[in-house]
Scaffold this active site. Structure first.
Site, PDB file in Angstrom:
ATOM      1  N   GLU A 192      -0.237  -9.354  -0.634  1.00 19.44           N
ATOM      2  CA  GLU A 192      -1.671  -9.620  -0.462  1.00 19.44           C
ATOM      3  C   GLU A 192      -2.401  -9.610  -1.795  1.00 19.44           C
ATOM      4  OE1 GLU A 192      -1.887  -6.415   2.411  1.00 19.44           O
ATOM      5  OE2 GLU A 192      -2.570  -7.837   3.931  1.00 19.44           O
ATOM      6  N   GLY A 251       0.825  -5.035   0.965  1.00 16.88           N
ATOM      7  CA  GLY A 251      -0.302  -5.118   0.038  1.00 16.88           C
ATOM      8  C   GLY A 251       0.068  -5.758  -1.290  1.00 16.88           C
ATOM      9  N   GLU A 309       4.448  -4.964   7.347  1.00 19.44           N
ATOM     10  CA  GLU A 309       3.635  -3.933   8.013  1.00 19.44           C
ATOM     11  C   GLU A 309       4.021  -3.734   9.472  1.00 19.44           C
ATOM     12  OE1 GLU A 309       2.451  -6.331   6.059  1.00 19.44           O
ATOM     13  OE2 GLU A 309       0.925  -5.525   4.701  1.00 19.44           O
ATOM     14  N   ALA A 352       0.863  -1.176   0.000  1.00 19.94           N
ATOM     15  CA  ALA A 352       0.000   0.000   0.000  1.00 19.94           C
ATOM     16  C   ALA A 352       0.903   1.231   0.000  1.00 19.94           C
ATOM     17  CB  ALA A 352      -0.897  -0.012   1.235  1.00 19.94           C
TER      18      ALA A 352
HETATM   19  N1  CAA Z   1       4.618   3.281  -0.388  1.00 17.43           N
HETATM   20  C1  CAA Z   1       5.020   4.453  -0.897  1.00 17.43           C
HETATM   21  N2  CAA Z   1       6.205   4.620  -1.514  1.00 17.43           N
HETATM   22  C2  CAA Z   1       7.009   3.551  -1.616  1.00 17.43           C
HETATM   23  C3  CAA Z   1       6.652   2.299  -1.101  1.00 17.43           C
HETATM   24  C4  CAA Z   1       5.384   2.173  -0.479  1.00 17.43           C
HETATM   25  N3  CAA Z   1       4.938   1.026   0.021  1.00 17.43           N
HETATM   26  N4  CAA Z   1       7.658   1.433  -1.342  1.00 17.43           N
HETATM   27  C5  CAA Z   1       8.615   2.116  -1.980  1.00 17.43           C
HETATM   28  N5  CAA Z   1       8.224   3.400  -2.158  1.00 17.43           N
HETATM   29  C6  CAA Z   1       8.965   4.490  -2.800  1.00 17.43           C
HETATM   30  C7  CAA Z   1      10.088   4.994  -1.922  1.00 17.43           C
HETATM   31  O1  CAA Z   1       9.583   5.909  -0.977  1.00 17.43           O
HETATM   32  C8  CAA Z   1      10.999   5.617  -2.937  1.00 17.43           C
HETATM   33  O2  CAA Z   1      10.471   6.868  -3.296  1.00 17.43           O
HETATM   34  P1  CAA Z   1      11.439   8.187  -3.302  1.00 17.43           P
HETATM   35  O3  CAA Z   1      12.460   7.849  -4.355  1.00 17.43           O
HETATM   36  O4  CAA Z   1      10.493   9.264  -3.666  1.00 17.43           O
HETATM   37  O5  CAA Z   1      12.016   8.259  -1.951  1.00 17.43           O
HETATM   38  C9  CAA Z   1      10.867   4.697  -4.146  1.00 17.43           C
HETATM   39  O6  CAA Z   1       9.623   3.994  -3.965  1.00 17.43           O
HETATM   40  C10 CAA Z   1      11.971   3.674  -4.248  1.00 17.43           C
HETATM   41  O7  CAA Z   1      12.047   2.969  -3.025  1.00 17.43           O
HETATM   42  P2  CAA Z   1      13.406   2.767  -2.206  1.00 17.43           P
HETATM   43  O8  CAA Z   1      14.311   3.912  -2.435  1.00 17.43           O
HETATM   44  O9  CAA Z   1      13.033   2.450  -0.790  1.00 17.43           O
HETATM   45  O10 CAA Z   1      13.975   1.468  -2.948  1.00 17.43           O
HETATM   46  P3  CAA Z   1      14.972   0.373  -2.327  1.00 17.43           P
HETATM   47  O11 CAA Z   1      15.403  -0.457  -3.486  1.00 17.43           O
HETATM   48  O12 CAA Z   1      16.010   1.008  -1.481  1.00 17.43           O
HETATM   49  O13 CAA Z   1      14.047  -0.513  -1.343  1.00 17.43           O
HETATM   50  C11 CAA Z   1      12.058  -1.727  -0.700  1.00 17.43           C
HETATM   51  C12 CAA Z   1      13.014  -1.297  -1.843  1.00 17.43           C
HETATM   52  C13 CAA Z   1      12.777  -2.716   0.234  1.00 17.43           C
HETATM   53  C14 CAA Z   1      10.869  -2.423  -1.362  1.00 17.43           C
HETATM   54  C15 CAA Z   1      11.615  -0.495   0.107  1.00 17.43           C
HETATM   55  O14 CAA Z   1      11.140   0.472  -0.815  1.00 17.43           O
HETATM   56  C16 CAA Z   1      10.528  -0.760   1.103  1.00 17.43           C
HETATM   57  O15 CAA Z   1      10.790  -1.291   2.158  1.00 17.43           O
HETATM   58  N6  CAA Z   1       9.271  -0.359   0.783  1.00 17.43           N
HETATM   59  C17 CAA Z   1       8.147  -0.449   1.687  1.00 17.43           C
HETATM   60  C18 CAA Z   1       7.677  -1.857   1.861  1.00 17.43           C
HETATM   61  C19 CAA Z   1       6.548  -1.908   2.854  1.00 17.43           C
HETATM   62  O16 CAA Z   1       6.684  -1.619   4.015  1.00 17.43           O
HETATM   63  N7  CAA Z   1       5.350  -2.328   2.375  1.00 17.43           N
HETATM   64  C20 CAA Z   1       4.180  -2.451   3.215  1.00 17.43           C
HETATM   65  C21 CAA Z   1       3.304  -1.259   3.055  1.00 17.43           C
HETATM   66  S1  CAA Z   1       1.957  -1.250   4.227  1.00 17.43           S
HETATM   67  C22 CAA Z   1       0.752  -2.212   3.507  1.00 17.43           C
HETATM   68  O17 CAA Z   1       0.907  -2.729   2.448  1.00 17.43           O
HETATM   69  C23 CAA Z   1      -0.558  -2.337   4.278  1.00 17.43           C
HETATM   70  C24 CAA Z   1      -1.467  -3.392   3.795  1.00 17.43           C
HETATM   71  O18 CAA Z   1      -1.515  -4.480   4.304  1.00 17.43           O
HETATM   72  C25 CAA Z   1      -2.396  -3.145   2.683  1.00 17.43           C
END
Ligand code: CAA
Length: 261
Positions: free
Chosen positions: A115, A112, A135, A69
């Protein structure tokens, strides 16, 4: 469909009966913002109604199927907004689709994203795919099936480990625990997923829909209820032209010609 902002759509396969939906928000690793989920629902609804489409493939980019998400979008949400807006409710369209959906997962399928893949019917993984429910590290819990579908698929210990640690598993482990049905070299993944859709598309769309419902019933109810549903659905196929044709064709040693009647 060329007016999409967050997805791309294409109809492919030799018989032009497989729809491919590609999540296309590369700068955010396909984070599933509201706009993206709305477009995905709209596309799924349209393909669901299109009699020429037998199967749908859902994919992302090489780096990410979807990183979850959209954290930035949901960060300001309050409890009352979540409740009153029924946050994430519109994600259900994916699980409501009657046609088979194949997730072709390359790269990250997190939160998500994992999921969303689990809402699909079959998951094929590229060999660099990674799955996780991170999460917990954000101070929240999975909200679109991560504690429920994952547990039913991989069992309690593995699901609990993934949800409580937030650690990712790789494609090979995902196959070992039954989360994905096949691991494929990344560059061949989409082609293989389309082939799978084409194979399903050689059968009766009507009977495929009934069969999908029957398998899903195994998830959603008790064994006795599920067996009853299966038996009655099996009986119901005897009212269709496609069941007659399928058996007739076997007896006559020729390929069946299904009409979904
Ligand atoms: N939401 C919004 N933006 C996101 C994102 C997310 N889930 N995942 C990545 N991005 C964005 C980053 O903020 C970044 O944007 P900027 O360049 O503007 O800063 C861009 O995508 C690239 O990401 P990274 O620089 O972090 O890339 P990386 O290669 O260093 O890392 C990653 C990759 C490990 C996937 C890391 O991006 C990450 O941990 N992302 C979040 C994963 C996460 O926590 N997902 C769960 C979300 S909560 C959810 O999903 C609730 C539910 O159950 C429905």
């Amino acid at each position: 469909g060329s007016n999409w902002e967050f997805i791309k759509t294409e109809v492919t396969g030799e018989k032009k009966n497989v729809a491919v939906i590609t999540l296309n928000r590369p700068k955010a690793l396909n984070a599933l913002c509201n706009g993206l989920m709305k477009e995905l629902s709209t596309a799924l609804k349209a393909y669901g109604k299109d009699a020429n489409i037998s199967a749908i493939v859902l994919t992302g980019s090489e780096k990410a199927f979807a990183a979850g998400a959209d954290i930035k979008e949901m960060a300001p949400n309050t409890y009352s907004q979540c409740i009153q807006g029924n946050f994430l409710n519109d994600w259900t369209e994916v699980a409501r689709t009657q046609k088979p959906i194949i997730a072709a997962v390359n790269g990250y399928a997190l939160g998500g994203g994992c999921e969303l893949a689990m809402m699909c019917d079959i998951i094929y993984a590229g060999d660099k795919a990674k799955f996780g429910q991170p999460e917990i590290a954000l101070g929240t819990i999975p909200g679109a099936g991560g504690t429920q579908r994952l547990t039913r698929v991989v069992g309690k210990s593995k699901a609990m480990e993934m949800c409580l640690t937030g650690n990712m598993i790789n494609a090979q482990e995902a196959e070992k625990v039954g989360l994905v049905s096949k691991v494929i070299p990344a560059d061949q993944l989409l082609g293989e997923a389309v082939k799978l859709g084409e194979k399903i598309g050689t059968h009766s769309n009507l009977i495929v829909q009934l069969c999908k419902e029957a398998v899903n019933t195994a998830y959603e109810t008790t064994l006795q209820e599920g067996l009853k549903f299966e038996r009655r659905t099996f009986h119901a196929t005897f009212s269709t032209a496609d069941r007659k044709e399928g058996m007739q064709a076997f007896v006559e040693k020729r390929p069946a010609k299904f009409t979904s009647e």
